[in-house]
Design an enzyme around this catalytic site. Structure first.
Site, PDB file in Angstrom:
ATOM      1  N   ASN A   7       0.882  -1.165   0.000  1.00 31.87           N
ATOM      2  CA  ASN A   7       0.000   0.000   0.000  1.00 31.87           C
ATOM      3  C   ASN A   7       0.922   1.218   0.000  1.00 31.87           C
ATOM      4  O   ASN A   7       1.470   1.595   1.038  1.00 31.87           O
ATOM      5  CB  ASN A   7      -0.894  -0.033   1.253  1.00 31.87           C
ATOM      6  CG  ASN A   7      -1.936   1.075   1.232  1.00 31.87           C
ATOM      7  OD1 ASN A   7      -1.886   1.976   0.393  1.00 31.87           O
ATOM      8  ND2 ASN A   7      -2.861   1.001   2.157  1.00 31.87           N
ATOM      9  N   ARG A  64      -2.313  -2.150  -3.720  1.00 29.15           N
ATOM     10  CA  ARG A  64      -3.587  -1.460  -3.544  1.00 29.15           C
ATOM     11  C   ARG A  64      -3.584  -0.233  -4.453  1.00 29.15           C
ATOM     12  O   ARG A  64      -2.657   0.579  -4.428  1.00 29.15           O
ATOM     13  CB  ARG A  64      -3.729  -1.015  -2.092  1.00 29.15           C
ATOM     14  CG  ARG A  64      -4.986  -0.201  -1.921  1.00 29.15           C
ATOM     15  CD  ARG A  64      -5.022   0.498  -0.607  1.00 29.15           C
ATOM     16  NE  ARG A  64      -6.286   1.211  -0.506  1.00 29.15           N
ATOM     17  CZ  ARG A  64      -6.457   2.277   0.258  1.00 29.15           C
ATOM     18  NH1 ARG A  64      -5.464   2.760   0.973  1.00 29.15           N
ATOM     19  NH2 ARG A  64      -7.633   2.859   0.305  1.00 29.15           N
ATOM     20  N   HIS A 153     -13.456   1.570  -0.409  1.00 24.99           N
ATOM     21  CA  HIS A 153     -13.418   0.529   0.636  1.00 24.99           C
ATOM     22  C   HIS A 153     -13.900  -0.827   0.098  1.00 24.99           C
ATOM     23  O   HIS A 153     -14.288  -1.704   0.875  1.00 24.99           O
ATOM     24  CB  HIS A 153     -14.362   0.877   1.831  1.00 24.99           C
ATOM     25  CG  HIS A 153     -13.870   1.983   2.717  1.00 24.99           C
ATOM     26  ND1 HIS A 153     -14.738   2.827   3.383  1.00 24.99           N
ATOM     27  CD2 HIS A 153     -12.628   2.370   3.068  1.00 24.99           C
ATOM     28  CE1 HIS A 153     -14.042   3.693   4.102  1.00 24.99           C
ATOM     29  NE2 HIS A 153     -12.766   3.435   3.927  1.00 24.99           N
ATOM     30  N   ARG A 214     -14.261  14.243   7.386  1.00 25.85           N
ATOM     31  CA  ARG A 214     -15.002  14.530   6.151  1.00 25.85           C
ATOM     32  C   ARG A 214     -16.481  14.721   6.469  1.00 25.85           C
ATOM     33  O   ARG A 214     -17.019  14.026   7.341  1.00 25.85           O
ATOM     34  CB  ARG A 214     -14.871  13.374   5.152  1.00 25.85           C
ATOM     35  CG  ARG A 214     -13.517  13.321   4.478  1.00 25.85           C
ATOM     36  CD  ARG A 214     -13.387  12.074   3.618  1.00 25.85           C
ATOM     37  NE  ARG A 214     -12.272  11.282   4.072  1.00 25.85           N
ATOM     38  CZ  ARG A 214     -12.066  10.012   3.749  1.00 25.85           C
ATOM     39  NH1 ARG A 214     -12.900   9.374   2.953  1.00 25.85           N
ATOM     40  NH2 ARG A 214     -11.028   9.365   4.198  1.00 25.85           N
ATOM     41  N   GLU A 354      -7.766  -5.758   4.928  1.00 21.50           N
ATOM     42  CA  GLU A 354      -7.678  -5.463   3.492  1.00 21.50           C
ATOM     43  C   GLU A 354      -6.432  -6.067   2.862  1.00 21.50           C
ATOM     44  O   GLU A 354      -6.455  -6.501   1.713  1.00 21.50           O
ATOM     45  CB  GLU A 354      -7.726  -3.935   3.279  1.00 21.50           C
ATOM     46  CG  GLU A 354      -9.121  -3.392   3.523  1.00 21.50           C
ATOM     47  CD  GLU A 354      -9.167  -1.908   3.847  1.00 21.50           C
ATOM     48  OE1 GLU A 354      -8.766  -1.541   4.972  1.00 21.50           O
ATOM     49  OE2 GLU A 354      -9.583  -1.123   2.992  1.00 21.50           O
TER      50      GLU A 354
END
Ligand code: ADP
Length: 366
Positions: A7, A64, A153, A214, A354
């Site tokens: 990642n 990723r 996601h 956010r 993940e």
């Protein structure tokens, strides 16, 4: 033999390495403050050597990649054409795709014989029907500018859906689920017969649920209004919506633990932030109950979803009219199912992973 999962961020590289056959985790690490990704990969090579792993002789590398646009529906072997197409998607994800691409370039340079695969955060949601991914805007914004819901996601929603299928002992393609990935970023996904049919994040990860910093969904006219009513530029407004809104703006912290502690002490802003957050999740849950033909289970994952019994309780209580009966006695500790035995809908807590999901995709492709 082993599979390396990467990642790559703008100044860091997160990696995990697994045994190819069993997916046993051998090592994971974070290399920070790198000057460039070539240097980062060189440092990682040295770390892997401590485990007697030679990066030039591993089976594959899974990267990723945040945005796969409409082009990528599934994990994909990277060649020059694919890399060019991921590069062409940079305008859709200017904050993420460039670093992901740097990671791929560095991996190809350090281990030229090892195959690289791209795993996209958006791919799982490419099964959404048109009426779910279209925005009610003029057609040319979609056809020319690619403005649509993509969702993010996806790797996490897919992983916990598979784990739910194992826990419920029912094949994934026979399951309808609502999955909540709630960490700093937060999104929900409506899954019908194992496929994403809607998700709360949109063209960017800003839409949908209220998040750490956010705003989630707000009236789009607020942006135009602020650009006239305040000296803020559009860029400054966008930064505010991404970095200075959500739990942070209302409660004074983007960390749910801090807010829950402040709530205990009667802090009014923390109470409001938590109430707004829960309200946003409940509304999304209701919406997805309505568009799915039936719901087998609601799944909670991500830092808040996995670790906060308080938030799960606030979201799940009072939903008996939807067939959801929550049992607070099962809500803490290691219990995976937190519903009452009479509940029509199961309530599951499933830790996400993940990196492992990326390794699983790569293993399947190998
Ligand atoms: P990211 O989205 O950056 O991967 P995480 O999934 O780790 O983030 O989630 C971070 C969020 O999880 C933070 O708001 C943090 O406060 C929250 N969190 C972690 N542990 C707990 C806990 N025990 N109780 C409540 N919230 C928690």
């Amino acid at each position: 033999m082993s599979i390396l999962v990467i990642n790559a961020g703008s100044s860091s590289i997160k990696y995990s390495i697994y045994v190819s056959a069993t997916l046993e985790l051998i090592d994971h690490g974070l290399i920070e403050e790198i000057a460039n990704h070539h240097e980062g990969f060189e440092l990682m090579r040295q770390q892997l050597q401590l485990h007697h792993i030679d990066i030039e002789h591993i089976d594959a590398i899974g990267h990723r990649v945040v945005h796969g646009g409409e082009r990528f529906h599934e994990p994909t072997l990277i060649n020059d054409d694919v890399l060019e197409e991921i590069t062409a998607l940079i305008p859709l994800a200017p904050l993420h795709n460039p670093a992901n691409i740097e990671g791929i370039i560095a991996a190809r340079a350090i281990a030229p014989k090892v195959p690289n695969f791209a795993i996209f955060d958006t791919a799982f949601h490419q099964s959404m029907p048109r009426h779910a991914y279209h925005y009610p805007l003029p057609h040319n914004l979609y056809t020319i500018h690619h403005v649509r819901r993509y969702g993010f996601h996806g790797t996490s929603h897919h992983y916990v859906a598979q784990k739910a299928s194992e826990a419920l002992e029912k094949p994934l393609n026979a399951l309808n689920l609502i999955t909540f990935h709630i960490g700093n970023g937060a999104s929900a996904c409506a899954i019908q017969n194992g496929k994403s049919i809607d998700t709360s994040m949109g063209m960017t990860p800003l839409e949908g649920l209220m998040m750490g910093s956010r705003c989630g969904s707000i009236d789009p006219s607020i942006i135009g209004y602020l650009s006239h009513a305040t000296p803020m530029s559009i860029d400054e407004i966008e930064t505010m919506l991404n970095k200075k809104s959500g739990l942070l703006a209302i409660g004074g912290s983007n960390d749910m633990r801090t807010l829950l502690n402040a709530k205990e002490k009667g802090d009014k802003n923390a109470i409001l932030a938590i109430d707004m957050f829960v309200h946003s999740l409940k509304k999304q849950l209701g919406a997805y109950m309505a568009i799915l033909t039936k719901v087998d289970a609601v799944v909670f994952t991500g830092g808040i979803g996995e670790h906060s019994p308080d938030i799960r309780q606030m979201v799940c209580e009072g939903l008996e009219h939807l067939g959801i009966k929550f049992d607070n006695g099962k809500n803490s500790g290691q219990n995976r199912e937190i519903q009452d035995s009479s509940s029509m809908v199961k309530l599951l807590v499933i830790p996400t992973d993940e990196e492992r999901q990326i390794a699983m995709y790569v293993q399947k492709l190998l």
